[in-house]
Design an enzyme around this catalytic site. Structure first.
Site, short mmCIF file in Angstrom:
data_model
loop_
_atom_site.label_atom_id
_atom_site.label_comp_id
_atom_site.label_asym_id
_atom_site.label_seq_id
_atom_site.Cartn_x
_atom_site.Cartn_y
_atom_site.Cartn_z
N GLY A 59 0.86 -1.18 0.00
CA GLY A 59 0.00 0.00 0.00
C GLY A 59 0.89 1.22 0.00
CB CYS A 71 5.43 -3.92 0.33
SG CYS A 71 6.20 -2.31 0.03
CE1 TYR A 72 0.98 1.17 5.64
CE2 TYR A 72 -0.70 -0.53 5.38
CZ TYR A 72 -0.24 0.62 6.00
OH TYR A 72 -0.99 1.22 6.98
CG HIS A 106 6.26 -5.83 -4.14
ND1 HIS A 106 4.94 -5.69 -3.78
CD2 HIS A 106 6.87 -4.67 -3.78
CE1 HIS A 106 4.75 -4.50 -3.24
NE2 HIS A 106 5.91 -3.86 -3.23
CD GLU A 139 3.50 -8.73 -5.04
OE1 GLU A 139 4.25 -9.41 -4.31
OE2 GLU A 139 3.19 -7.57 -4.78
CG ASP A 166 -15.31 -10.23 -20.07
OD1 ASP A 166 -14.46 -11.11 -20.29
OD2 ASP A 166 -15.03 -9.09 -19.70
CE LYS A 173 -11.02 -10.08 -21.29
NZ LYS A 173 -12.23 -9.23 -21.32
#
Ligand code: XMP
Length: 510
Positions: A54, A81-82, A168, A170, A226, A366
């Protein structure tokens, strides 16, 4: 079903965290930090929690905080992180922002023995993006990683199964990031990794089969990925009780309307109503040149046409929409500045009343929607088609929209797409199309002077469509497309290639 909670503190990579977890076949859901309590986390049966990053600093009064009781509910937590700093703060550690302590980008991180770093070398590259850092870990925690500027790049309290990383994992630049996430999921949380898209599909079909039994369901089909996947899924569940209304606003690409109709009516045998409303839209758009105005008119007219059709159908119980997970997550946030008013086909009509709304894809990202589409047997070209804006070719024509201009653009766009395909260059670019401008210029054909329009070819490379680079398509391809467009289409004298990235330009022209 085992699941992981991604507790959202406003970081930019939150959706990425959830996707990376799901790539490990563990279902993950994102919830804003202020929408759930530690008790609810416990009773919902989450196998683990990830605190996201964040933009804030934990000591700011206005920063997002969380009830420290969460540290003692017995569910493993990974703070990123945050989220790492917040964990330290909640447990009584000290955070600081020393001068020159910011780290941004690829950073060498040294790790020590820890289950989170199983299979990770002693030193590896991780992605850092922070100013504050944990100066003193809380009691009961030990430091498990360091970088040049960060004395506590990771910490853990094994007893309570609390883990925190300043970097991070990710982000792909963190070379062993996936390994670390896997360690958290499988070694620490004890996940089995048995979430499969096929299970989702079977579960959804049987759920809607019983929940929607005997109800009439209406869906606005656009031919986009979609709404198409939502339609086929619901069709499998409730058959002819699903009515799809396909509003052809006359702003589609060459042959697109027929393709959509053929696919859904003939291949899937669906109850499909195609409304050819091109004249209605053109009449509304006559004389309008301002881009936002055009978008508004198309959005509003779309709803009106849809409502008119729905009214003819009598009582409809349920409205189905192709909302996907990023829409759900993003709509939970404050609005950022409106650059363009995006119109998504399937917006909510306000005149017809429904008892219920169903959104069968609201849990999926997606790429998962595409996988589901493939499983459902939707043609590859539809499942993998490039994004096409709701207002269609109208945002690719400058000035007034007329039938003549639409015809020219449709041909130019078809030629360009054909040449990209001929060159096998589809995978080089994420979105590519032609634009028709009102710019006239002098040309020469045979011995005669001509005076015609300018077509722009645009191709962009992007991950998220928020920023984009213009794609370096091969010159030979551009040359071929240009030759064909000026030779085959009357009224076009010039073709140019758009070499602007986003920002400063947007992807579409209007
Ligand atoms: P821009 O032009 O804003 O486009 O850089 C970013 C992406 O969004 C698509 N786009 C739209 N999609 N309704 C949509 O569903 C819209 O009104 C709309 N306008 C732009 C655009 O094609 C690109 O992929």
């Amino acid at each position: 079903m085992e699941k992981i909670l991604v507790l959202d503190f406003g970081g930019q990579y939150n959706q990425l965290i959830a996707r990376k977890v799901r790539e490990q076949q563990v279902y993950a859901e994102i919830k804003p930090y202020n929408t759930i309590t530690p008790e609810e986390i416990k009773s919902a049966g989450y196998k683990g929690v990830i605190f996201t990053g964040g933009p804030n600093s934990v000591y700011d009064e206005t920063s997002p905080h969380f009830d420290p009781a969460v540290l003692d509910i017995g569910v493993p937590i990974l703070g990123i992180c945050y989220g790492a700093q917040l964990m330290a703060y909640m447990a009584g550690g000290e955070i600081t922002a020393a001068e020159n302590s910011s780290e941004y980008g690829k950073t060498t991180v040294a790790v020590s023995e820890d289950i989170l770093f199983k299979g990770v070398p002693a030193e590896s590259i991780c992605w850092m993006s922070h100013t504050d850092f944990i100066k003193t870990p809380p009691a009961g925690f030990r430091v498990t990683a360091r970088s040049a500027k960060c004395p506590c790049a990771a910490m853990c309290d094994e007893t309570r199964r609390l883990y925190a990383v300043q970097f991070h994992p990710e982000v792909t630049h963190s070379v062993y990031g996936v390994q670390m996430l896997r360690n958290f999921l499988f070694e620490i949380c004890g996940c089995a990794g048995d979430w499969r898209i096929d299970d989702f599909l079977e579960r959804s079909i049987s759920k809607y089969h019983s929940e929607l039994a005997g109800k009439k369901v209406l869906l606005a089909l656009s031919g986009g990925v979609d709404s198409s996947v939502a339609a086929v899924l619901l069709h499998k569940a409730i058959g002819q009780n699903l009515v799809c209304v396909f509003v052809d606003h006359g702003l589609l690409r060459k042959n697109e309307g027929d393709f959509v109709e053929r696919t859904f009516r003939e291949k899937f045998g669906m109850n499909l109503i195609r409304v050819n409303a091109g004249d209605r839209f053109l009449a509304k758009l006559a004389g309008v040149t301002e881009p936002e105005r055009k978008r508004k008119i198309i959005g509003e007219e779309f709803i009106r046409v849809f409502e008119d059709e729905a009214k003819k159908l009598g009582k409809i119980n349920v409205l189905a929409q192709g909302t996907i997970y990023p829409d759900v997550v993003e709509s939970g946030r404050g609005d950022s500045a409106v650059i363009k008013s995006h119109h998504n086909v399937g917006g909510l009509p306000d005149v017809i009343s429904f008892d219920e709304i169903v959104e069968p894809l609201r849990e999926l990202f997606k790429d998962e929607v595409r996988q589901t589409g493939e499983r459902l047997g939707i043609p590859h070209e539809l499942v993998w088609r490039q994004p096409f804006p709701g207002p269609g070719l109208a945002v690719r024509i400058t000035g007034e929209i007329t039938r003549e201009k639409l015809d020219i653009l449709r041909e130019a766009d078809a030629i360009f797409r054909e040449e990209v395909a001929n060159a096998g260059a589809e995978s080089m670019t994420d979105q590519y199309f032609a634009v028709l401008t009102d710019q006239f210029s002098v040309g020469v054909m045979g011995d005669a002077r001509t005076y015609g329009r300018t077509v722009v070819l645009r191709a962009v490379t992007t991950d998220d469509f928020m920023t984009a680079e213009w794609t370096r398509l091969p010159y030979e391809l551009i040359e071929k497309a240009s030759n064909r467009i000026t030779n085959e289409i009357k009224g076009v004298t010039r073709v140019v290639y758009d070499v602007t990235s986003k920002p400063p330009a947007t992807i579409e022209w209007e």
